[in-house]
Every structure is written in structure tokens, then in C-alpha cells.
Design an enzyme around this catalytic site. Structure first.
Site, PDB file in Angstrom:
ATOM      1  N   LYS A  23     -36.481   9.310   8.092  1.00  0.00           N
ATOM      2  CA  LYS A  23     -36.714   8.076   7.334  1.00  0.00           C
ATOM      3  C   LYS A  23     -35.732   8.036   6.159  1.00  0.00           C
ATOM      4  CE  LYS A  23     -40.195   5.109   5.295  1.00  0.00           C
ATOM      5  NZ  LYS A  23     -39.251   4.555   4.312  1.00  0.00           N
ATOM      6  N   ARG A  28     -34.423  -2.188   4.121  1.00  0.00           N
ATOM      7  CA  ARG A  28     -34.655  -2.537   5.526  1.00  0.00           C
ATOM      8  C   ARG A  28     -33.879  -3.806   5.859  1.00  0.00           C
ATOM      9  NH1 ARG A  28     -39.128  -1.786   8.900  1.00  0.00           N
ATOM     10  NH2 ARG A  28     -38.497  -2.261  11.024  1.00  0.00           N
ATOM     11  N   GLU A  76     -31.519   0.241   8.512  1.00  0.00           N
ATOM     12  CA  GLU A  76     -31.672   0.460   7.072  1.00  0.00           C
ATOM     13  C   GLU A  76     -30.289   0.512   6.433  1.00  0.00           C
ATOM     14  OE1 GLU A  76     -34.795   1.467   4.068  1.00  0.00           O
ATOM     15  OE2 GLU A  76     -34.961   1.000   6.195  1.00  0.00           O
ATOM     16  N   ASP A 437       1.573  25.742 -10.576  1.00  0.00           N
ATOM     17  CA  ASP A 437       1.071  26.777 -11.490  1.00  0.00           C
ATOM     18  C   ASP A 437       1.911  26.829 -12.768  1.00  0.00           C
ATOM     19  OD1 ASP A 437      -0.335  28.922 -12.486  1.00  0.00           O
ATOM     20  OD2 ASP A 437       0.729  30.417 -11.286  1.00  0.00           O
ATOM     21  N   ASP A 526       4.668  26.994  -5.676  1.00  0.00           N
ATOM     22  CA  ASP A 526       4.374  28.093  -4.756  1.00  0.00           C
ATOM     23  C   ASP A 526       4.206  27.550  -3.337  1.00  0.00           C
ATOM     24  OD1 ASP A 526       3.559  30.325  -3.432  1.00  0.00           O
ATOM     25  OD2 ASP A 526       1.861  30.790  -4.734  1.00  0.00           O
TER      26      ASP A 526
END
Length: 605
Positions: A23, A28, A76, A437, A526
Site C-alpha cells: 500500500k 488515489r 496511486e 585532489d 589522478d
């Protein structure tokens, strides 16, 4: 036409004549699709304006659906946070919006789905008088023909199918683990009855029990107010009356009259009495569908804190034992183990797709941060049944494919989640990652410049890229790839080309020098780290630094001079997830569409 309604039940009915479904907590809705698709609410209101992504998708698939029109779906409208739970507050927020531009922006950030569980018409033929089992079979055939998936929060298709199960126990366990709203039990022989509440369709709620302090009584309507402490102040979270026996109601009223203070129709009471309230969720302001459950006279009001309510609303699965929940883990920012586990629960829909089927390299901090830490690659001797494993390079790794494993490892203070660039089923990388980095956080602007320059190259080759913080001092740039198609050697052709090109263009900013002493405060690009057997910190993983930073996915417009790595602590990311969509939401879908071969062909010309 108005939807068939459910009857509430306290027990799951058992027997061969029942089917079981999850559910979902949303709106709805009937999808009535003839010449044009129309979304009709439970009250008969046209919802097309509020949910344009559903209507747009109907137009996209019209060619494949055309042969089956007119058709009617029952379903739904939801916003999925996991396969078993819809966030009602997000759906409700959308439903209140009126401005079309605001709605369109929200649809982009928080796309809704229509979860279809019944089919009432196909090719103009009504099926409402057929048995549910027949309607389900026809719905499954239609879904297969037009390629509508079963419910999957990671699938971008916004119309999905709710599968029914023949057996309830496994489904109910999953609903409990993932804190879903509840279960629906339907008779296989049930017919669809317009605007009728039927005992052939039952809803069984997954009640949560929240302890609150009774602080006020409204004599005019008989309602009590329940509050909790939030930051030292009392905060109202519920008004309640239903669920109380007459004797319980009168006892509480008498206590207010004896111990409280009256202000016109309101009685107020100093914090003294605690009660448990059954509810299904919290909408950000109030508990949803509250009803009185029990007096908790043995408790003192100071237990009713915000974090305690969060834990009651989102309980740890019973299958996962938790030790020392109050243990400080990041004392610098006040994060305990219980806070960390709450973070893992909240972030699991975003984190788990990246951990799926990937051998884990964990960094554990048994005493919290800062403190001793160690790497863990090999699985321990004893594992719960829900933890999977994978052999790679003669090491028996753990894999994290579900919430229970995530929380079990979190309880062991696995604070860093490092993953390889491939799954246990693939030999080749599923993405390219550039690790940018800088020498220190003071040079974070270099990472920003590097990310934007790299994005320029990637855009030139018509690839789509994603970016995240490292959770430390840098940034990491991702290019998703079609699964298992390109080797590490092929990928390295591109990564080395891009990095060397940037170093040639801006040698004062960038370097590919491996030795730190030779980098001279430049940004290290890198590309060597992107290789078989190497790992990268997973998106949304925490890091073992004192600020409790998270490796946080970003939207590209956030990558600018205002960006700072320390913005993304655990508490900040939990708040961020409520307001900003997941930048990596369609990562895998994008990867499958990338034409990386064309890029290799151009480089090799």
C-alpha cells in the site's frame, strides 16, 4: 467514476483466495485514456495540471499504447523513497501548487509516478465486472507489450505496475523493514465496484508508535494536544481523540481539571504525562492518521525528544541488533551511532544503488572519530542471512544489497564505504571517475577549476558527466558507461588524454605527477587510480573526519566559487535531501545511452 475503497483490518487475511500488494501513501487516481489521457482524483477532480510528468510520459508512449485505447487504469500517484514507501508530504506539496512553472520545476526535481494496480478497461471493453485475478493477468500482458516496469524507484519510467503476491509474509517483512505505509489484501474473485467500500479489499496499516507529552485539552471538541522536545522547546506534533475508550478519555480530562490551568476552552498542563500515539508517518508538521494507543505513566517527559520520535517513526528492522546507540561517533558535531543509523536509513535509496553487487572495502572506526580505524575487506566468519558475499581476487568480500546489511555494518561503525568500478558480475568498469585532489582544503578552488575544465572536455565529446565532493578536500567527476562494454585499457585512453590535455593547456594549475613533493601546490589529476582492483568512496558515504563530511553528489550549477567542502556534513546532507533532488538519480540510465565508442574513435584518429 469514483474508485473502489478499502476496508481497514487489524490482521492480514490468510488463504489461497487472497492476493497481497504494497500500500502506497499518495493520491488515489484513475487514468482514463481515450484520445487524451486524463488523471481523475478520488473526488473527481482533473489532476493533469498538477502532475504534468505523467501526462508527458503518456504522450511519449502513445504510439505503443494506441492499439489498446480506450483504457482505464486504477492506481496511486506517489513519490517513491524506496520500492515500498511513498513520501506523502512530497505528493501533498505538489497537489497544493498552482503555478505551472513552479510545478514544472518540482516535477524535474521530484518526479512523481503513477503506480497502477488495476485495469478497468482495455480497447474500450470494460473489465470491472471480471475477477481481480483476470484483470491482473490482462494488466501484466499489457505492461509487457508497452514495456511498463514493475515498481522500481530506480527506474525513470513514471508509470509502473504494482505486482501482487500470493504469499504475505515476505512482503509484510519488506514493508516493515522499509517503513512502508502498509499492505492491501484483495480477494482474487473481487470485482471492481464504483465508489464502494468493500470487505474484499482490505488495508492493513504498518502502525508506528510515537511517545508524546500531553500538554493541552480543548474542551470545545474533546481533542488533546501531544508535544515533544525539539532543541529544548516543546513542539506540538499531534492532536488526538480517536482510539481512546470513554474511561481513558474521562481519566485524562479529570487530570487536566485537577492539575492543569484553564484558559477559556483550553486546559494547559505542565509536562507530566506521556502517551503512545499510533500513526503511519509524520508530514513535517503533524503525525498522520493518529489515534491513541496507550498511557505510558512509567516514562518521564524528557524521553520525548525529536531524535526519539524519529527512531520511533523509522524503527531499525527487528532483524538488525543494535548496540550502544548513544555512543558518540562524531562528537565534534554531536552525531551518535543512532544519528548515524538514521542517516543511513534516510540516504539508503541514494546509496544502495551504488553499493549494489559491488565488493565492499570498509573503513571501520570502532571508537568513533577521531580514533583508531582499520580496513575491512574479507567477510567475518559469521554473517546474518541477509548479508551477501562475492569472491574477487581470492578475497571473500561482503556486498551490501539491502537496507538490513547497510544498518548491520553501520552498527559496526563502518563509516567509509569504498567500492570498485565494476560489479561482481562485470569484468569492465561501469563508470569513469576522475579524482581531483588539491594539496589542501585551502586550495579547493583548484578542484572547482579542474572540474569545470574537465566538464568542458567531456561536453565537447558529447558525454554527460556527474560530480560529487570527495567528503575531504577534493571533487570527483563521474562519466557513467554502458554496462560491461569497455575495458579498463580502453577507458584509460580517454582519461589519460583528458588529463594530459589539461596539463598542457594549464600547466600552472594541473599536474599528473604521482609524487606529492613534485606537485608544487597544483591540482593532481589522478587517472592511474581508475583501474581494476582500485576503489573510490561511494556517493553519499560518510568520511572518517571530525566534521562528519559526506561524499555528496552535486548539481553542476552548484560547482562555482561559492562551493566549500565543509558545507556537506551529515546533518546538512539530511536537510539537503528534503529540499534538493538527487543529482545522481538517473546515473545508470544516462550511462546506457552514452556513445563512448565514438569518443574512442575520435581520439584514435
Amino acid at each position: 467514476m469514483k474508485p473502489m475503497l478499502l476496508t481497514e483490518a487489524n490482521e492480514i487475511p490468510i488463504g489461497d483466495d487472497w492476493l497481497y500488494e504494497t500500500k502506497y501513501d499518495g493520491f488515489r487516481c484513475l487514468l482514463i485514456w481515450d484520445e487524451q489521457p486524463i488523471l481523475i482524483s478520488r473526488n473527481g477532480r482533473n489532476l493533469n495540471h498538477s502532475f504534468p510528468e505523467i501526462i508527458d510520459y503518456c504522450h511519449q508512449i502513445h504510439a505503443s499504447v494506441k492499439a489498446f485505447l480506450p483504457l482505464i487504469f486504477d492506481g496511486e500517484l506517489v513519490y517513491l523513497s524506496n520500492p515500498y514507501k511513498s513520501e506523502f508530504s512530497v505528493v501533498q506539496q505538489r497537489g497544493r501548487m498552482q503555478n505551472q512553472d513552479v510545478i514544472a520545476k518540482h516535477a524535474q526535481a521530484f518526479p512523481m509516478r503513477l503506480l497502477v494496480f488495476d485495469m478497468l478497461m482495455i480497447k474500450g471493453e470494460s473489465f470491472s465486472n471480471r475477477y481481480l485475478k483476470t484483470r491482473k493477468e490482462q494488466l501484466a500482458k499489457l505492461a509487457a507489450k508497452v514495456k511498463l516496469p514493475n515498481v522500481d524507484d530506480q527506474d525513470g519510467k513514471v508509470i509502473q505496475i504494482v505486482q501482487a503476491k500470493e504469499e504475505s509474509n515476505i512482503l509484510w517483512q519488506a514493508i516493515k523493514v522499509y517503513n512502508g505505509e502498509g499492505m492491501v489484501a484483495k480477494k482474487k474473485t473481487s470485482k471492481w465496484l464504483d465508489n464502494t467500500r468493500s470487505s474484499h479489499w482490505l488495508k492493513i496499516k504498518n502502525w508506528r508508535y510515537v511517545t508524546v507529552i500531553v500538554t493541552q485539552y480543548d474542551h470545545s471538541n474533546g481533542y488533546f494536544q501531544g508535544s515533544i522536545y525539539d532543541g529544548g522547546n516543546l513542539r506540538e506534533v499531534v492532536t488526538f481523540k480517536h482510539g481512546m475508550k470513554e474511561e481513558e478519555h474521562q481519566t485524562l480530562v479529570a487530570f487536566f481539571q485537577a492539575q492543569g490551568q484553564r484558559k477559556k476552552e483550553l486546559w494547559e498542563l505542565e509536562p507530566s504525562i506521556c502517551v503512545d500515539i499510533a500513526c503511519i508517518d509524520f508530514d513535517g508538521s503533524k503525525l498522520r492518521e493518529p489515534k491513541f494507543h496507550a498511557f505510558r505513566l512509567e516514562l518521564t517527559p524528557d524521553i520525548c525528544q525529536w531524535q526519539h520520535m524519529q527512531r520511533q517513526l523509522f524503527p531499525i528492522p527487528e532483524t538488525v541488533p543494535i548496540t550502544h546507540p548513544d555512543k558518540p561517533v562524531w562528537p565534534e558535531i554531536g552525531v551518535t551511532k543512532d544519528h548515524y543509523l538514521s542517516y543511513l536509513q534516510s540516504v539508503s535509496p541514494y546509496l544502495l544503488p551504488f553499493l549494489q553487487d559491488r565488493p565492499l572495502t570498509l573503513i571501520r572506526y570502532p571508537h568513533g572519530v577521531p580514533g583508531e580505524s582499520f580496513y575491512q575487506k574479507s567477510r567475518p566468519d559469521k554473517l546474518p542471512d541477509f548479508v551477501g558475499t562475492a569472491m574477487m581476487d581470492e578475497i571473500d568480500y561482503m556486498v551490501c544489497n539491502n537496507l538490513e546489511t547497510l544498518l548491520w555494518l553501520g552498527n559496526q561503525l563502518a563509516l567509509e564505504w569504498h567500492i570498485p568500478f565494476q560489479t561482481r558480475q562485470t569484468m569492465n568498469p561501469t563508470e569513469i571517475v576522475f579524482d581531483l585532489d588539491p594539496p589542501s582544503t585551502d586550495h579547493f578552488s583548484l578542484a572547482i577549476a579542474g572540474a569545470l575544465d574537465l566538464k568542458g572536455i567531456i561536453d565537447y565529446f558529447q558525454l554527460q558527466s556527474f560530480v560529487k565532493t570527495s567528503g575531504g578536500k577534493g571533487l570527483q567527476l563521474y562519466i557513467p558507461l554502458p554496462a560491461n562494454k569497455f575495458t579498463y585499457e580502453e577507458v584509460r585512453v580517454f582519461t589519460e588524454f583528458a588529463c594530459r590535455f589539461l596539463c598542457q593547456q594549464k600547466p600552472h594549475l594541473y599536474t599528473i605527477e604521482r609524487l606529492k613533493k613534485n606537485r608544487h601546490n597544483k591540482l593532481y589529476l589522478d587517472y592511474v587510480q581508475h583501474a581494476e582492483g582500485k576503489t573510490i568512496i561511494a556517493p553519499y558515504s560518510t568520511r572518517g573526519n571530525e566534521l562528519g563530511l559526506v561524499a555528496t553528489p552535486l548539481h553542476w550549477e552548484e560547482v562555482n566559487d561559492d562551493l566549500k567542502p565543509y558545507y556537506f556534513s551529515i546533518p546538512a546532507v539530511m536537510e539537503r535531501m528534503k529540499k534538493i533532488s538527487n543529482p545522481f538519480k538517473y546515473f545508470r540510465e544516462v550511462g546506457e545511452q552514452q556513445d563512448f565508442q565514438a569518443v574512442l574513435d575520435r581520439i584514435n584518429e
